[in-house]
Scaffold this motif. Sequence first.
Motif, PDB file in Angstrom:
ATOM      1  N   THR A  69      39.936  23.393  31.849  1.00 15.92           N
ATOM      2  CA  THR A  69      41.064  23.974  32.286  1.00 15.92           C
ATOM      3  C   THR A  69      40.841  25.336  32.383  1.00 15.92           C
ATOM      4  OG1 THR A  69      42.547  21.986  31.833  1.00 15.92           O
ATOM      5  CG2 THR A  69      43.527  23.970  32.276  1.00 15.92           C
ATOM      6  N   PRO A  70      41.028  26.296  33.312  1.00 17.87           N
ATOM      7  CA  PRO A  70      40.788  27.589  33.131  1.00 17.87           C
ATOM      8  C   PRO A  70      42.039  28.233  32.437  1.00 17.87           C
ATOM      9  CG  PRO A  70      41.401  27.287  35.482  1.00 17.87           C
ATOM     10  CD  PRO A  70      41.027  25.869  34.703  1.00 17.87           C
ATOM     11  N   SER A  71      41.815  29.422  31.738  1.00 20.06           N
ATOM     12  CA  SER A  71      43.085  30.116  31.205  1.00 20.06           C
ATOM     13  C   SER A  71      43.685  31.132  32.306  1.00 20.06           C
ATOM     14  CB  SER A  71      42.513  31.167  30.120  1.00 20.06           C
ATOM     15  OG  SER A  71      41.680  31.903  30.607  1.00 20.06           O
ATOM     16  N   PHE A  72      43.643  30.911  33.421  1.00 20.98           N
ATOM     17  CA  PHE A  72      44.162  31.514  34.479  1.00 20.98           C
ATOM     18  C   PHE A  72      44.448  30.718  35.709  1.00 20.98           C
ATOM     19  CE2 PHE A  72      39.644  31.920  35.215  1.00 20.98           C
ATOM     20  CZ  PHE A  72      39.660  31.588  36.525  1.00 20.98           C
ATOM     21  N   THR A  73      45.129  31.217  36.788  1.00 18.83           N
ATOM     22  CA  THR A  73      45.624  30.152  37.989  1.00 18.83           C
ATOM     23  C   THR A  73      44.427  30.998  38.989  1.00 18.83           C
ATOM     24  OG1 THR A  73      47.824  29.969  37.307  1.00 18.83           O
ATOM     25  CG2 THR A  73      47.279  29.521  39.702  1.00 18.83           C
ATOM     26  N   PRO A  74      43.624  29.953  39.631  1.00 20.27           N
ATOM     27  CA  PRO A  74      42.711  30.537  40.567  1.00 20.27           C
ATOM     28  C   PRO A  74      43.728  30.883  41.711  1.00 20.27           C
ATOM     29  CG  PRO A  74      41.815  28.569  39.529  1.00 20.27           C
ATOM     30  CD  PRO A  74      43.378  28.773  39.044  1.00 20.27           C
ATOM     31  N   ALA A 129      39.401  37.993  36.320  1.00 17.93           N
ATOM     32  CA  ALA A 129      39.996  37.670  35.064  1.00 17.93           C
ATOM     33  C   ALA A 129      41.484  37.263  35.476  1.00 17.93           C
ATOM     34  CB  ALA A 129      40.219  38.801  34.059  1.00 17.93           C
ATOM     35  N   ASN A 130      42.147  37.676  36.566  1.00 19.50           N
ATOM     36  CA  ASN A 130      43.592  37.335  37.099  1.00 19.50           C
ATOM     37  C   ASN A 130      43.476  36.213  37.927  1.00 19.50           C
ATOM     38  OD1 ASN A 130      42.832  38.728  39.004  1.00 19.50           O
ATOM     39  ND2 ASN A 130      44.416  40.155  38.874  1.00 19.50           N
ATOM     40  N   GLY A 131      42.344  35.476  38.177  1.00 23.31           N
ATOM     41  CA  GLY A 131      42.258  34.471  38.950  1.00 23.31           C
ATOM     42  C   GLY A 131      41.785  34.660  40.410  1.00 23.31           C
ATOM     43  N   ALA A 132      41.690  35.753  41.110  1.00 22.04           N
ATOM     44  CA  ALA A 132      41.395  36.045  42.349  1.00 22.04           C
ATOM     45  C   ALA A 132      40.150  35.628  42.587  1.00 22.04           C
ATOM     46  CB  ALA A 132      41.619  37.362  42.788  1.00 22.04           C
ATOM     47  N   HIS A 133      39.760  34.625  43.584  1.00 21.87           N
ATOM     48  CA  HIS A 133      38.495  34.132  43.767  1.00 21.87           C
ATOM     49  C   HIS A 133      37.848  35.164  45.064  1.00 21.87           C
ATOM     50  CE1 HIS A 133      35.730  31.524  46.767  1.00 21.87           C
ATOM     51  NE2 HIS A 133      35.586  31.294  45.625  1.00 21.87           N
ATOM     52  N   VAL A 134      36.459  35.655  44.453  1.00 18.39           N
ATOM     53  CA  VAL A 134      35.601  36.766  44.809  1.00 18.39           C
ATOM     54  C   VAL A 134      34.289  36.177  45.285  1.00 18.39           C
ATOM     55  CG1 VAL A 134      37.066  38.541  43.838  1.00 18.39           C
ATOM     56  CG2 VAL A 134      34.992  37.442  42.758  1.00 18.39           C
ATOM     57  N   GLY A 135      34.129  34.711  45.146  1.00 16.42           N
ATOM     58  CA  GLY A 135      32.939  34.353  45.598  1.00 16.42           C
ATOM     59  C   GLY A 135      32.340  33.192  44.866  1.00 16.42           C
TER      60      GLY A 135
END
Length: 102
Positions: A2-7, A36-42
Amino acid sequence: MTPSFTPTFAHVAPGPLAGPLQLLPVNAGVMSVHTANGAHVGSLKQVGGVWKFKAMGYDAAGRMEPGHGPLTEQHNMAFATLDAVEVSARLLGALGGGLLAG
């Protein structure tokens, strides 16, 4: 895991990215790369025993744009191993040091 952020999967405005980058497993040969704040970049995809970064962007309407986004210039950057610290340092370092602590 479980990630520590919301993707999130949406447009990322130009400018510094929140680091360090986070790697989330998709399957045995693919890792999703997020700020780190969840934004998908690749994604990192295993190709012939090497991990290659595949940049991903999203337009203003939220449509995927493969090979685009804030890390476009790093598209196809190769990594021998899945070391999250190295991946983050190299991908974000290529932006000219524009790192932000997450």
